[in-house]
Design an enzyme around this catalytic site. Structure first.
Site, PDB file in Angstrom:
ATOM      1  N   HIS A 259       0.829  -1.202   0.000  1.00 44.28           N
ATOM      2  CA  HIS A 259       0.000   0.000   0.000  1.00 44.28           C
ATOM      3  C   HIS A 259       0.868   1.259   0.000  1.00 44.28           C
ATOM      4  CE1 HIS A 259      -3.520   2.282   2.202  1.00 44.28           C
ATOM      5  NE2 HIS A 259      -3.292   2.747   0.997  1.00 44.28           N
TER       6      HIS A 259
ATOM      7  N   GLU B 220       2.440   1.616  -3.356  1.00 38.79           N
ATOM      8  CA  GLU B 220       1.469   2.088  -4.355  1.00 38.79           C
ATOM      9  C   GLU B 220       1.393   3.611  -4.345  1.00 38.79           C
ATOM     10  OE1 GLU B 220      -2.561   3.667  -4.241  1.00 38.79           O
ATOM     11  OE2 GLU B 220      -2.769   1.680  -3.346  1.00 38.79           O
ATOM     12  N   HIS B 221       1.385   4.210  -3.152  1.00 39.62           N
ATOM     13  CA  HIS B 221       1.415   5.672  -3.051  1.00 39.62           C
ATOM     14  C   HIS B 221       2.747   6.233  -3.556  1.00 39.62           C
ATOM     15  CE1 HIS B 221      -1.984   6.708  -0.063  1.00 39.62           C
ATOM     16  NE2 HIS B 221      -2.158   5.444  -0.397  1.00 39.62           N
TER      17      HIS B 221
ATOM     18  N   GLU C 160       4.764   9.145   2.877  1.00 42.51           N
ATOM     19  CA  GLU C 160       3.616   8.309   2.508  1.00 42.51           C
ATOM     20  C   GLU C 160       3.414   7.156   3.484  1.00 42.51           C
ATOM     21  OE1 GLU C 160       1.535   9.122   0.028  1.00 42.51           O
ATOM     22  OE2 GLU C 160       2.788  10.909  -0.258  1.00 42.51           O
TER      23      GLU C 160
ATOM     24  N   GLU D 226      -4.344   7.060   7.205  1.00 41.17           N
ATOM     25  CA  GLU D 226      -5.459   6.437   6.478  1.00 41.17           C
ATOM     26  C   GLU D 226      -5.921   5.166   7.179  1.00 41.17           C
ATOM     27  OE1 GLU D 226      -6.359   4.076   2.279  1.00 41.17           O
ATOM     28  OE2 GLU D 226      -4.475   5.156   2.510  1.00 41.17           O
TER      29      GLU D 226
END
Length: 968
Positions: A62, A65-66, A138, A159
């Site tokens: 994840h 991916e950012h 990130e 998040e």
């Protein structure tokens, strides 16, 4: 396709289901595969996906991916992704982290733009810079907040704190993980906030080095672009690599020999202290057998897809819970699973729910499924597959994700797309009397020992415990640091902030491929519309190619609704579709709708209108439905029956609907806190905002709680209210009908629809006056969460401001530059948005999963000052204009075009107004940015504020006269 560009074609076939040519090719040098669909779709799609199975819950796929979208070899800017969003005509631009794969899709209807997007994405995934500071930004990093107080932040870290604050998210996550304890599906690819801080930069880099290679890639194209050019583009990147083995195999879970149980806490508000969740979950076979996949998809619909579905109905009729829980059938992993249960159960009743589920399934397997339920399930699935209506989601992207269910695990990528054969075989077996679905219930559910029952129990102190544990951990880390260690964090924090605040150089920005204003269409593509008057009813005709489907909107005016009944309208609309009629009981009606139509839905449409001021609102109850041409009359007959004959006497079912609606609103407060904040802010300014909030926001939640009590104590009065709504809403007077169908079929379909219109009830209700309940100027809403949702509203209409299309360009620049940089990049929030209502003159700023409160409020208030001091060069202004035109020209499927054309006419958004607005957008200048900034700055002196978050954060807010609202 004679030039192969380093690819060998493995298959070149016709995909009849989508009128497509399907080419599967393998790159000779690296072994990378590409599936290329050639079809008549201007919304071109590209995606590249990697198999990325994590071994732990650090969230490394994840975070990666950012991060790969934060600068690359060819595009050395801080965030090429954002620069593309600023100035592209993209119809889709995003990235997804799944439990077993990471996907990077783009879409555009403009060929040059499409190729630009592809190149930036390919360079990002294969040649990202991903320096340490990007990982810190990130992923996660330490910060000193107050002197000596150590904290953690990071976009993904914050998040996932938000995700783990939502019981629905926790329920879904662990329903999956507990079924797969021995595979990659047993960890959280998104990241567990407790585990994320154990991830090191070296592990992060190694994950990219391991999995982001052409030998582990699957590329996909769909649309009307040149298939040869697709291969040339890919070979330009793939040919720079050599083949290598990549161990990314996803193991199959070893079956359990006996069922298992698990109980976990969830973070509950005080008002949720007596309510829990439960799901019963079964592991199913792999997705390779598409006959089985389709059988199970039909079975899912039969069991739980409709309000009348037998398993769903048994669960809700039991009174054990408030709403259905569970993901249903999950088909996106290597092995499927089925999950069902209840939300809002009393503590300790999980065994009763499990027993009810097992007993209902056993009864259905033994006595047989209702034939009309089976017919409804088959028709619903077939209609959805053939229509392929993905809304704003590109159709090609939907096909890519379906192909990946098998392709990712070295299966046939075309088998999930070839649904006609499995569907016809299933229909033939059912018609022959085979008990296909009943046998599936027994084989895959009742006789399947690989079952997990997951119960979530409320803990009103859980968030406080988590915060205390995190605080203790951080304090211990801080206490163990020597001066050099403390200085290292200080220096790293300062360096991160310096890099975040350093703008990209003009030379770096110049590397981003851009369109020019000359690439944009001067005029907006018109949506064809003809108007037919049928007495007091207007029929809007939209002749568009719809592939044999008729789409109909019936928009009934709400102007005669008494003020006290306004909040009842959404539930009234749902009751029309689910309570049954004087001719058909509720069960038979919902199954008939599914069997004879593509579905009927309802929408409470509320909007301001052009030029009518804050005390006027467009308000309509819209019934939206669709059917194949051969079933259009049956569809219209159903509409006529429910409009004229809904039976509101079913107290038990209406009570269930009210409880479900209440439960869903309560659970939505956290995950959609930004939407709640925006709704409360808009309620302050206009009648439309107030009515919308009363129908869909916090006020609706309070209303539903009172309504549930009234249903219990005086349903006769509630029934009279529903009948009053029918009398004043479902009439011919002022009704608008919107019909969208292919030109060749319009005359025949118009005749049929005209018959329905002419038979609508005749009445002319008197206009009602609606109130605008006062909303405090500053409001704090306590929710169980580890993050915040911050909203600020500015009323431009009080400043002398008048709308100019350039304001849309400025607002978009605020969102993509100022808010992205200040709230997301520097502040660590997952998202920040602003929305300008050009019809009424308000702008609303909101943040999403935000670790901050006061700092974000200040950033929102300073937005006008930022624009007043902005210095955009010509290239940056051009990007902002292009991105705004991309928003205006958003790609729409035919049904959406028809609906949008109807709504534009209702609000007075004429082609002339839109043409003038477009001209203003294209002529936007820095002068207009600064003028808009002055209006924002003036309005900021009377800013309205809404913050959702944990109680301690609300207590610490430095907002004068903050009003507290407890909703849970």
């Amino acid at each position: 396709m004679s030039p192969t560009f380093g690819f060998t074609v493995l298959r070149d076939e016709t995909l009849d289901e989508y009128a497509a040519r399907a080419i599967l090719a393998r790159h000779d040098r690296t072994g990378a595969q590409v599936l290329s669909l050639c079809l008549d779709d201007a919304n071109k799609v590209f995606g590249i996906s990697f198999r990325t199975p994590p071994g732990n819950s650090t969230g490394v796929p994840h975070i990666l991916e950012h991060s790969v979208l934060c600068g690359s070899r060819k595009y050395p800017v801080k965030e090429p992704f954002v620069e593309l969003l600023k100035g592209s005509l993209q119809t889709f631009l995003n990235a997804f982290t799944y439990p077993d794969k990471t996907c990077y899709p783009v879409a555009s209807t403009n060929l040059r733009d499409f190729h630009n997007l592809i190149d930036v994405y390919l360079d990002a995934v294969f040649y990202p810079r991903i320096p340490r500071h990007v990982f810190l930004q990130e992923g996660w990093h330490f910060e000193w907040s107050d002197p000596g107080v150590l904290t953690r932040s990071g976009v993904v870290f914050n998040e996932m704190k938000g995700v783990y604050s939502s019981p629905d998210s926790v329920l879904g996550e662990f329903s999956q993980r507990l079924l797969f304890p021995d595979t990659t599906y047993g960890v959280d690819s998104g990241g567990d906030p407790k585990v994320i801080p154990t991830l090191t930069y070296e592990e992060f880099k190694a994950f990219h080095d391991t999995y982001y290679h052409p030998s582990n890639a699957r590329a996909f194209f769909s649309g009307d672009d040149d298939p040869d050019e697709r291969l040339r583009i890919l070979d330009d990147y793939f040919s720079r690599f050599d083949a290598r083995p990549v161990d990314s195999h996803v193991a199959v879970q070893v079956p359990f020999t006996a069922p298992r149980d698990k109980e976990m806490p969830y973070a509950a508000a005080p008002g949720q202290a007596d309510r829990g969740f439960v799901t019963v979950n079964w592991l199913l076979p792999e997705t390779v057998d598409q006959d089985l996949v389709l059988t199970l998809e039909v079975l899912e619909h039969v069991l739980i897809g409709l309000p009348s579905s037998p398993l769903r109905k048994a669960l809700l009729d039991s009174g054990l819970g408030e709403d259905l829980a569970g993901a249903g059938l999950e088909t996106e992993l290597r092995q499927m699973y089925f999950s069902v249960g209840l939300k809002g159960i009393k503590i300790g009743t999980s065994p009763e729910v499990e027993k009810l589920i097992q007993g209902t399934l056993a009864w259905l397997a033994d006595s047989g499924l209702p034939p009309d339920a089976v017919e409804a399930g088959v028709n619903a699935l077939e209609f959805a597959l053939r229509e392929n209506n993905t809304g704003s989601f590109p159709r090609g992207l939907s096909l890519m994700l379906r192909a990946l269910t098998t392709w990712l695990h070295d299966g046939d990528p075309l088998s999930p797309l070839r649904f006609s054969g499995p569907l016809e075989r299933l229909k033939t077996r059912i018609a022959a009397g085979e008990k296909v679905l009943e046998e599936a219930i027994r084989a895959y559910l009742l006789d399947n020992p690989h079952r997990v029952t997951l119960s979530l129990v409320p803990d009103t102190e859980l968030d406080a415990k988590r915060l205390a544990e995190e605080r203790a951990d951080l304090d211990a880390i801080a206490a163990g640091l020597d001066e050099q260690g403390k200085k290292a964090i200080t220096d790293e924090q300062a360096e991160l902030r310096r890099l975040q605040e350093t703008p990209d150089t003009p030379e770096a920005l110049a590397t981003i491929p851009n369109l020019a204003l000359g690439d944009l269409p001067i005029d907006e593509a018109p949506i064809p519309q003809e108007v037919r008057e049928h007495g007091p009813v207007s029929l809007f005709l939209h002749p568009l190619e719809t592939a044999g489907i008729a789409y109909l909107d019936l928009a009934f005016p709400l102007g005669g609704v008494p003020d006290h009944l306004v909040p009842l309208v959404p539930l009234f609309g749902r009751a029309l579709l689910e309570l049954g009629t004087d001719r058909t009981d509720a069960v038979s009606l919902t199954r008939r709708i599914a069997a004879k139509t593509g579905g009927i839905s309802r929408e409470a449409l509320v909007s301001s209108r052009v030029g009518t001021g804050p005390d006027d609102a467009l308000a309509r109850l819209v019934l939206r439905g669709k059917a194949t041409l051969e079933k259009t009359q049956e569809f219209l007959d159903i509409l006529e029956e429910l409009i004229g004959g809904t039976d509101f006497g079913n107290r038990e079912r209406f009570a269930q609907m009210a409880i479900e609606a209440k439960s869903r609103l309560e659970r939505r407060l956290g995950p959609a806190g930004h939407a709640t904040a925006g709704s409360r802010l808009r309620a302050r300014y206009t009648l439309a905002g107030s009515v919308g909030e009363r129908m869909h926001g916090v006020s609706q939640l309070f209303y539903l709680r009172e309504l549930i009590d009234r249903i219990d104590t005086d349903y006769d009065a509630v029934r009279r209210d529903l009948e009053t709504l029918r009398d004043v809403v479902l009439t011919r007077e002022g009704t608008i009908a919107g019909l969208t169908v292919s030109p060749a079929d319009m005359a025949m379909t118009e005749t049929a629809v005209s018959g329905l219109i002419n038979r609508l009830p005749v009445a002319k209700p008197a206009p009602a006056a609606w109130s605008r309940p006062a909303v405090p100027p500053a409001e704090g809403i306590a929710i169980p969460a580890q993050v915040h949702y911050v909203g600020v509203g500015l009323d431009l209409s009080k400043t002398g401001w008048t709308f100019d299309g350039a304001n849309l360009v400025a607002a978009r620049h605020l969102r993509m530059a100022y808010l992205w940089d200040r709230v997301r990049v520097r502040g660590g929030a997952y998202g920040a948005f602003c929305s300008l209502d050009r019809l009424s003159g308000q702008i609303v700023f909101v943040s999403y999963r935000d670790p901050n409160t006061d700092a974000t409020i200040d950033t929102f208030r300073q937005a006008g000052r930022y624009l007043m001091e902005a210095t955009l060069d010509a290239e940056e202004m051009t990007r902002a204009i292009i991105g705004t035109i991309g928003d205006i020209d958003a790609h729409m499927l035919p049904d959406t075009k028809g609906h949008v054309a109807m709504v534009r006419r209702l609000v007075g958004d004429t082609p002339e107004i839109r043409a003038a607005m477009r001209g203003q957008v294209l002529a936007a200048s820095i002068r207009q940015f600064r003028e808009f900034g002055e209006a924002l700055d003036a309005a900021a002196k009377n800013a309205a504020i809404v913050v959702l978050g944990p109680t301690p954060s609300l207590d610490a807010l430095s907002v004068p006269d903050l009003s507290r609202l407890d909703v849970l």
